[in-house]
Design an enzyme around this catalytic site. Sequence first.
Site, PDB file in Angstrom:
ATOM      1  N   LYS A  35       0.863  -1.181   0.000  1.00  0.00           N
ATOM      2  CA  LYS A  35       0.000   0.000   0.000  1.00  0.00           C
ATOM      3  C   LYS A  35       0.898   1.229   0.000  1.00  0.00           C
ATOM      4  O   LYS A  35       2.070   1.166   0.396  1.00  0.00           O
ATOM      5  CB  LYS A  35      -0.883   0.015   1.253  1.00  0.00           C
ATOM      6  CG  LYS A  35      -2.158   0.839   1.097  1.00  0.00           C
ATOM      7  CD  LYS A  35      -3.220   0.105   0.305  1.00  0.00           C
ATOM      8  CE  LYS A  35      -4.528   0.870   0.294  1.00  0.00           C
ATOM      9  NZ  LYS A  35      -5.597   0.153  -0.414  1.00  0.00           N
TER      10      LYS A  35
ATOM     11  N   GLY B  47     -20.499   7.126   5.107  1.00  0.00           N
ATOM     12  CA  GLY B  47     -19.549   7.488   4.061  1.00  0.00           C
ATOM     13  C   GLY B  47     -20.174   7.247   2.697  1.00  0.00           C
ATOM     14  O   GLY B  47     -20.757   6.191   2.459  1.00  0.00           O
ATOM     15  N   LEU B  48     -20.033   8.218   1.802  1.00  0.00           N
ATOM     16  CA  LEU B  48     -20.712   8.135   0.506  1.00  0.00           C
ATOM     17  C   LEU B  48     -19.758   8.445  -0.645  1.00  0.00           C
ATOM     18  O   LEU B  48     -20.073   9.218  -1.550  1.00  0.00           O
ATOM     19  CB  LEU B  48     -21.918   9.090   0.480  1.00  0.00           C
ATOM     20  CG  LEU B  48     -23.030   8.753   1.475  1.00  0.00           C
ATOM     21  CD1 LEU B  48     -24.067   9.873   1.519  1.00  0.00           C
ATOM     22  CD2 LEU B  48     -23.692   7.417   1.119  1.00  0.00           C
ATOM     23  N   GLY B  49     -18.584   7.834  -0.609  1.00  0.00           N
ATOM     24  CA  GLY B  49     -17.650   7.955  -1.715  1.00  0.00           C
ATOM     25  C   GLY B  49     -18.129   7.168  -2.922  1.00  0.00           C
ATOM     26  O   GLY B  49     -19.269   6.689  -2.969  1.00  0.00           O
ATOM     27  N   ALA B  50     -17.248   6.989  -3.885  1.00  0.00           N
ATOM     28  CA  ALA B  50     -17.626   6.341  -5.141  1.00  0.00           C
ATOM     29  C   ALA B  50     -18.141   4.928  -4.925  1.00  0.00           C
ATOM     30  O   ALA B  50     -19.147   4.521  -5.523  1.00  0.00           O
ATOM     31  CB  ALA B  50     -16.423   6.324  -6.089  1.00  0.00           C
ATOM     32  N   VAL B  51     -17.477   4.154  -4.071  1.00  0.00           N
ATOM     33  CA  VAL B  51     -17.913   2.779  -3.826  1.00  0.00           C
ATOM     34  C   VAL B  51     -19.253   2.767  -3.100  1.00  0.00           C
ATOM     35  O   VAL B  51     -20.172   2.028  -3.466  1.00  0.00           O
ATOM     36  CB  VAL B  51     -16.857   1.996  -3.027  1.00  0.00           C
ATOM     37  CG1 VAL B  51     -17.387   0.613  -2.665  1.00  0.00           C
ATOM     38  CG2 VAL B  51     -15.562   1.876  -3.819  1.00  0.00           C
ATOM     39  N   ALA B  52     -19.366   3.584  -2.069  1.00  0.00           N
ATOM     40  CA  ALA B  52     -20.606   3.607  -1.284  1.00  0.00           C
ATOM     41  C   ALA B  52     -21.787   4.081  -2.119  1.00  0.00           C
ATOM     42  O   ALA B  52     -22.912   3.614  -1.933  1.00  0.00           O
ATOM     43  CB  ALA B  52     -20.433   4.485  -0.055  1.00  0.00           C
ATOM     44  N   TYR B  53     -21.541   4.999  -3.033  1.00  0.00           N
ATOM     45  CA  TYR B  53     -22.617   5.437  -3.921  1.00  0.00           C
ATOM     46  C   TYR B  53     -23.124   4.256  -4.742  1.00  0.00           C
ATOM     47  O   TYR B  53     -24.339   4.026  -4.860  1.00  0.00           O
ATOM     48  CB  TYR B  53     -22.131   6.549  -4.852  1.00  0.00           C
ATOM     49  CG  TYR B  53     -23.139   6.885  -5.938  1.00  0.00           C
ATOM     50  CD1 TYR B  53     -24.216   7.714  -5.672  1.00  0.00           C
ATOM     51  CD2 TYR B  53     -23.015   6.330  -7.219  1.00  0.00           C
ATOM     52  CE1 TYR B  53     -25.160   8.006  -6.654  1.00  0.00           C
ATOM     53  CE2 TYR B  53     -23.954   6.611  -8.204  1.00  0.00           C
ATOM     54  CZ  TYR B  53     -25.022   7.445  -7.923  1.00  0.00           C
ATOM     55  OH  TYR B  53     -25.957   7.711  -8.895  1.00  0.00           O
TER      56      TYR B  53
END
Length: 346
Positions: free
Chosen positions: A80, A177-183
């Site tokens: 990482k 959390g509402l990032g790209a994945v969560a969206y």
Amino acid sequence: MAVFNQVEFDNHEQVVFCADEASGLRAIIAVHSTKLGPAVGGCRLWDYAKDEDAVYDVLRLSKGMTYKNAVARLPFGGGKSVIIGDAKEIKSEALFRAFGKHLERLGGSYYSAEDVNITTGDVMMMHKETNYVLGLEGKSGNPSPFTALGTFLGIKAAYQHKHGHQDLAGVKVAVQGLGAVAYGLCKHLHEAGAQLFVTDINQASIDRVVSEFGATAVGIDEIYDLDVDVYAPCALGATLNDNTIPRLKATVIAGCANNQLAESRHGEILREKGVLYAPDYVINAGGIINVYYETKPEGYNKEQATKHVEGIYDTLTEIFARSESEQKSTHIIADELAQEIIAQGL
């Protein structure tokens, strides 16, 4: 700043501190293991309060990638990287090209990809200086939809194990959390008929999900106290801790965030409470699985990648069954499964 005596160090093969005065780059690359193949894991850009926090984060994430790639049956080791700074201020082509030069110096022991605050466009700028990047535009591209799919299927697997069915119609899900994945996850959940309760530090992200999926917005801290069926941590890590666990009413915890348990003992606390926890690096492996198919000699195949991602459902089902039969927390079972695969090979 001590490194070797940190619990998170866990015999990392290599930790590299990178800097470039001209671009302002300050970064850390951690290679945990190359036993199953070159270390692969995304690059995160974050404004850490202090350097020690960045070291702690990259070491935990790197080890997590070793286990994630093993359980996903990928010929990758774990690594990482983190770039330190405010994404709104420091992003530039010079910065990413400087980082690409540091990747090149590692000679292929570590391949980077996108992660928090890094886009495929940023990765393409790294690519101008190195071939040791994955998730390229025109190939596997944005991994977020695949991570979202795997997380959604993981929620269904967990609900099936806990309640005997996987029909999510009317099921209340709190998404943190509402990032790209969560969206993408919210889209899947909405289409499955789930009731969404959401929070994020970005009001625009909240407004989008409320508008498109009929979600109910709640406060950042309020998310822990909701009377819901599923809690889906999809922000940064360590949200399952001594303060939050007593407040949770959900019987299933399944989300796409990394390092959700603040400490290993919190997994056992959840088990004792009768809460089914989907180990984070198992449920959120869809993105790295998709990236793997970019490396295939015959070229990227979306259908093959999707089928592999769908296997996350079966892997979690196996972990849940072993957890129940062996009376161990699910994250311990997942670690043991990863260790078995690393020891025996793919």
